[in-house]
Design a protein around this motif. Structure first.
Motif, PDB file in Angstrom:
ATOM      1  N   VAL A 476      40.303   1.811 -21.432  1.00  0.00           N
ATOM      2  CA  VAL A 476      39.738   0.469 -21.343  1.00  0.00           C
ATOM      3  C   VAL A 476      38.803   0.436 -20.131  1.00  0.00           C
ATOM      4  O   VAL A 476      39.241   0.584 -18.991  1.00  0.00           O
ATOM      5  N   ILE A 477      37.506   0.264 -20.402  1.00  0.00           N
ATOM      6  CA  ILE A 477      36.483   0.270 -19.346  1.00  0.00           C
ATOM      7  C   ILE A 477      36.058  -1.164 -19.060  1.00  0.00           C
ATOM      8  O   ILE A 477      35.702  -1.907 -19.969  1.00  0.00           O
ATOM      9  N   VAL A 478      36.078  -1.535 -17.769  1.00  0.00           N
ATOM     10  CA  VAL A 478      35.634  -2.871 -17.360  1.00  0.00           C
ATOM     11  C   VAL A 478      34.514  -2.700 -16.345  1.00  0.00           C
ATOM     12  O   VAL A 478      34.721  -2.111 -15.279  1.00  0.00           O
ATOM     13  N   THR A 479      33.325  -3.196 -16.666  1.00  0.00           N
ATOM     14  CA  THR A 479      32.172  -3.031 -15.774  1.00  0.00           C
ATOM     15  C   THR A 479      31.303  -4.290 -15.785  1.00  0.00           C
ATOM     16  O   THR A 479      31.285  -5.027 -16.770  1.00  0.00           O
ATOM     17  N   GLY A 505      32.257  -5.737 -20.903  1.00  0.00           N
ATOM     18  CA  GLY A 505      31.177  -6.004 -19.969  1.00  0.00           C
ATOM     19  C   GLY A 505      31.210  -7.420 -19.452  1.00  0.00           C
ATOM     20  O   GLY A 505      31.556  -8.352 -20.172  1.00  0.00           O
ATOM     21  N   VAL A 506      30.850  -7.570 -18.164  1.00  0.00           N
ATOM     22  CA  VAL A 506      30.810  -8.885 -17.534  1.00  0.00           C
ATOM     23  C   VAL A 506      29.429  -9.061 -16.891  1.00  0.00           C
ATOM     24  O   VAL A 506      28.840  -8.099 -16.380  1.00  0.00           O
ATOM     25  N   ALA A 507      28.937 -10.292 -16.911  1.00  0.00           N
ATOM     26  CA  ALA A 507      27.694 -10.673 -16.203  1.00  0.00           C
ATOM     27  C   ALA A 507      26.483  -9.882 -16.673  1.00  0.00           C
ATOM     28  O   ALA A 507      25.929 -10.150 -17.730  1.00  0.00           O
ATOM     29  N   TRP A 508      26.074  -8.823 -15.908  1.00  0.00           N
ATOM     30  CA  TRP A 508      24.832  -8.105 -16.175  1.00  0.00           C
ATOM     31  C   TRP A 508      25.051  -6.793 -16.923  1.00  0.00           C
ATOM     32  O   TRP A 508      24.121  -5.992 -17.027  1.00  0.00           O
ATOM     33  N   ALA A 509      26.223  -6.555 -17.434  1.00  0.00           N
ATOM     34  CA  ALA A 509      26.477  -5.307 -18.169  1.00  0.00           C
ATOM     35  C   ALA A 509      25.639  -5.288 -19.453  1.00  0.00           C
ATOM     36  O   ALA A 509      25.731  -6.216 -20.262  1.00  0.00           O
ATOM     37  N   ALA A 526      33.923  -3.378 -28.491  1.00  0.00           N
ATOM     38  CA  ALA A 526      33.022  -3.751 -27.392  1.00  0.00           C
ATOM     39  C   ALA A 526      33.071  -5.263 -27.195  1.00  0.00           C
ATOM     40  O   ALA A 526      32.954  -6.035 -28.161  1.00  0.00           O
ATOM     41  N   PHE A 527      33.237  -5.696 -25.923  1.00  0.00           N
ATOM     42  CA  PHE A 527      33.362  -7.121 -25.608  1.00  0.00           C
ATOM     43  C   PHE A 527      32.449  -7.475 -24.438  1.00  0.00           C
ATOM     44  O   PHE A 527      32.152  -6.624 -23.588  1.00  0.00           O
ATOM     45  N   PHE A 528      32.064  -8.736 -24.397  1.00  0.00           N
ATOM     46  CA  PHE A 528      31.203  -9.188 -23.299  1.00  0.00           C
ATOM     47  C   PHE A 528      31.554 -10.629 -22.936  1.00  0.00           C
ATOM     48  O   PHE A 528      31.847 -11.454 -23.804  1.00  0.00           O
ATOM     49  N   THR A 529      31.524 -10.916 -21.628  1.00  0.00           N
ATOM     50  CA  THR A 529      31.710 -12.280 -21.147  1.00  0.00           C
ATOM     51  C   THR A 529      30.771 -12.516 -19.965  1.00  0.00           C
ATOM     52  O   THR A 529      30.545 -11.611 -19.153  1.00  0.00           O
ATOM     53  N   ALA A 539      41.814 -10.400 -22.971  1.00  0.00           N
ATOM     54  CA  ALA A 539      43.033  -9.580 -22.858  1.00  0.00           C
ATOM     55  C   ALA A 539      43.819  -9.559 -24.163  1.00  0.00           C
ATOM     56  O   ALA A 539      44.274  -8.498 -24.621  1.00  0.00           O
ATOM     57  N   THR A 540      43.979 -10.709 -24.801  1.00  0.00           N
ATOM     58  CA  THR A 540      44.724 -10.788 -26.059  1.00  0.00           C
ATOM     59  C   THR A 540      44.041  -9.962 -27.145  1.00  0.00           C
ATOM     60  O   THR A 540      44.715  -9.284 -27.943  1.00  0.00           O
ATOM     61  N   ASP A 541      42.702 -10.003 -27.188  1.00  0.00           N
ATOM     62  CA  ASP A 541      41.964  -9.225 -28.191  1.00  0.00           C
ATOM     63  C   ASP A 541      42.164  -7.729 -27.990  1.00  0.00           C
ATOM     64  O   ASP A 541      42.270  -6.967 -28.960  1.00  0.00           O
ATOM     65  N   ILE A 542      42.223  -7.294 -26.736  1.00  0.00           N
ATOM     66  CA  ILE A 542      42.427  -5.871 -26.446  1.00  0.00           C
ATOM     67  C   ILE A 542      43.824  -5.425 -26.892  1.00  0.00           C
ATOM     68  O   ILE A 542      43.990  -4.374 -27.514  1.00  0.00           O
ATOM     69  N   ILE A 543      44.818  -6.243 -26.593  1.00  0.00           N
ATOM     70  CA  ILE A 543      46.201  -5.906 -26.980  1.00  0.00           C
ATOM     71  C   ILE A 543      46.321  -5.803 -28.502  1.00  0.00           C
ATOM     72  O   ILE A 543      46.888  -4.839 -29.032  1.00  0.00           O
ATOM     73  N   ARG A 544      45.775  -6.793 -29.199  1.00  0.00           N
ATOM     74  CA  ARG A 544      45.831  -6.767 -30.667  1.00  0.00           C
ATOM     75  C   ARG A 544      45.058  -5.577 -31.221  1.00  0.00           C
ATOM     76  O   ARG A 544      45.483  -4.949 -32.198  1.00  0.00           O
TER      77      ARG A 544
END
Length: 555
Positions: A476-479, A505-509, A526-529, A539-544
């Motif tokens: 699980v990569i968080v950047t 990815g968060v912000a400018w990823a 792949a997720f972005f916020t 987090a819930t989406d990753i677990i599922r």
């Protein structure tokens, strides 16, 4: 006063009904949707099935000839004698059979059954006026078809079919049917198993149970899918006959692990698989090897030992430590001793409590205890200390969902900037408490962003030693920004190594980087916020997603 219940003979069939009852002209007897063949005593009888029964609620075993615990109205619809609108059915009692087949017909899927003591078949009955008054034949689940009187609120009865949802487990009771236990103690054993089954809270969404008898040759008496109510299970246990022979418990345990827990027999995905082995005295064959096979199949083995061998008998025991060698794990949880088959009631509840303690079921392979999850955490300067804390909270929320132990799920974490730092590896901490504590104490590095190098470092140094292990691997990569190096080649190498990658990815990823790093299908990996606070929902989406990927890998 309630009416007195009397036994009435109509058309050669006995009924338990409140008087007065008239059987002249062989008038059909009103029954409910769930009245079973065994509620009517042999011979033949005309009965009246009500309309409006739900097809999905019927329990039917067999085809043409049905086991007597089948619903009469369900069998009649299955056979085509009546429709769901109800009607008169003639029931013919028949002897028991060794096998009842499974056939889909008229909207009802009947089930297989290996053996039952009595049967019945159905045909169209005579449609004459119903003269019997009072209640219909007593059944496990009486259903009223009468409409409530105007202005009166209909009472809701609790739905027990769902069972105890807090005790989800697929359980095989492996009982001792050898000459060593004898007929009398065999019956006492069945009574005890019945009490355990009753207290478990069997139901469609609760525990499911089946029964295997160990003797000279093991025999599966009934499967998980055959019964989903406690009353039906109790009837089935009562019907099991004593087989005799040697107590080849090891042979029976191996057979159960290999043949009982299959999708065809009703095993459910993601539910702990448990076999409760009852041993009166000691086994007459090797049980250690069978225990190993069971663990390989992800089955939790409980040993319930009764009447330990006395000193004079120890010479006949092949291995005095057979209990510790056969159980799922030698930690005291998976073994249970009862001094005698007499006066066993007080031992029922403690055993049930063990069987419902799912977090201890470490030998079942589920997404919660059979995965390795490494977190690759961006520690670059653009994150900032407060946002870095939100990232750690995100990691903790995922990690705490899994059953972390030395034989269960394993967690690792790597922080990266231009450099990489292994915060802890898969083998450093084997309890959830320790893992969560060390996550909270990770120090923020600050620096640049080299995500590609970090992926290669993690695959080589964190996953390398675990690559041939039994657990499925996840990264699980968080950047929060653009990587200064290429991420495609390192991510492709991770995919090739059997590691499922989730990119967040968060912000400018950049979205392109997130998709390049994520496993297929990209849209579910792949997720972005925009904000770090949005990680909480992800987090819930990753677990599922991890559980979904795990289940697909087991098919």
């Amino acid at each position: 006063m309630s009416p007195a219940w009397i036994s009435v003979l109509c058309l050669g069939g006995y009924f338990l009904l409140p008087g007065p009852v008239s059987c002249e002209g062989a008038a059909p007897i009103a029954i409910t949707c769930f009245t079973r063949g065994l509620d009517i005593r042999k011979e033949k009888a005309d009965v009246l099935c009500p309309g409006g029964c739900l097809l999905r609620d019927f329990y039917v075993f067999g085809n043409i000839v049905y086991a007597s615990l089948s619903s009469i109205c369900g069998a009649a619809i299955h056979r085509g004698v009546i429709t769901s609108s109800g009607g008169v059915v003639r029931v013919y009692g028949l002897p028991g059979r060794e096998n009842y087949s499974s056939v889909a017909s008229n909207g009802i899927q009947s089930q297989t059954l290996t053996r039952w003591s009595s049967s019945f078949t159905v045909s169209k009955g005579k449609s004459e006026a119903l003269e019997a008054t009072g209640r219909a034949v007593s059944t496990a689940r009486p259903v009223s078809t009468a409409r409530p009187a105007a202005g009166k609120r209909q009472k809701k009865t609790p739905d027990k079919k769902a069972g105890n949802k807090d005790c989800k487990a697929d359980i095989a009771f492996l009982i001792d049917g050898s000459f060593n236990i004898g007929q009398r103690r065999f019956n006492l054993q069945k009574n005890f198993v019945g009490k355990v089954a009753l207290m478990l809270g069997i139901g469609t969404e609760g525990p499911h149970v089946g029964l295997v008898q160990a003797s000279e040759h093991p025999k599966i008496e009934f499967f998980l899918k055959n019964f989903t109510s406690a009353k039906d299970v109790l009837f089935a246990i009562k019907e099991v006959g004593f087989r005799g022979g040697n107590s080849n418990t090891g042979k029976a345990l191996k057979h159960t692990a290999q043949k009982f827990f299959s999708a065809d027999s009703g095993v459910r995905k993601g539910i702990p698989k448990v076999v409760v082995v009852f041993i009166d005295g000691w086994p007459s064959d090797d049980i250690e090897e069978a225990g190993i096979v069971a663990r390989e199949f992800g089955v939790n083995v409980f040993i319930v030992s009764v009447a330990k061998p006395i000193p004079e008998e120890l010479g006949m025991v092949q291995d005095v430590g057979f209990v510790d060698k056969a159980v799922c794990r030698n930690n005291g949880f998976f073994s249970y001793h009862i001094p005698s088959w007499f006066g066993t009631t007080k031992y029922v509840k403690p055993l049930v409590q063990k069987l419902c303690t799912h977090e201890q079921m470490m030998c079942s392979k589920t997404c919660y205890n059979s995965v390795n999850i490494a977190f690759l955490i961006d520690g670059s300067s653009s994150v900032g200390d407060s946002n870095f804390r939100l990232m750690l909270e995100f990691v903790s929320n995922i990690a705490k969902t899994f059953e972390i132990s030395d034989i269960g799920a394993k967690i690792a974490a790597v922080q990266f900037t231009y450099d990489q730092r292994t915060e802890f590896s898969f083998t450093d901490y084997t309890t959830k408490e320790n893992v969560l504590a060390v996550i909270r104490n990770i120090r923020y590095m600050s620096g640049g962003t080299a995500t590609g190098d970090a992926i290669s470092f993690t695959v080589r140094n964190v996953f390398g030693p675990m690559r041939d292990g039994p657990n499925k691997n996840f990264l699980v990569i968080v950047t929060d920004g653009q990587s200064y190096d290429d991420v495609r080649a390192p991510a492709a190498a991770a995919h090739k190594a059997g590691i499922t990658v989730y990119s967040i990815g968060v912000a400018w990823a950049p979205l392109d980087d997130l998709k390049d790093m994520a496993s297929e299908p990209k849209e579910t990996h792949a997720f972005f916020t925009r904000e770090f606070s949005g990680l909480e929902q992800i987090a819930t989406d990753i677990i599922r997603g991890i559980c979904r990927d795990f289940l697909e890998s087991q098919q």
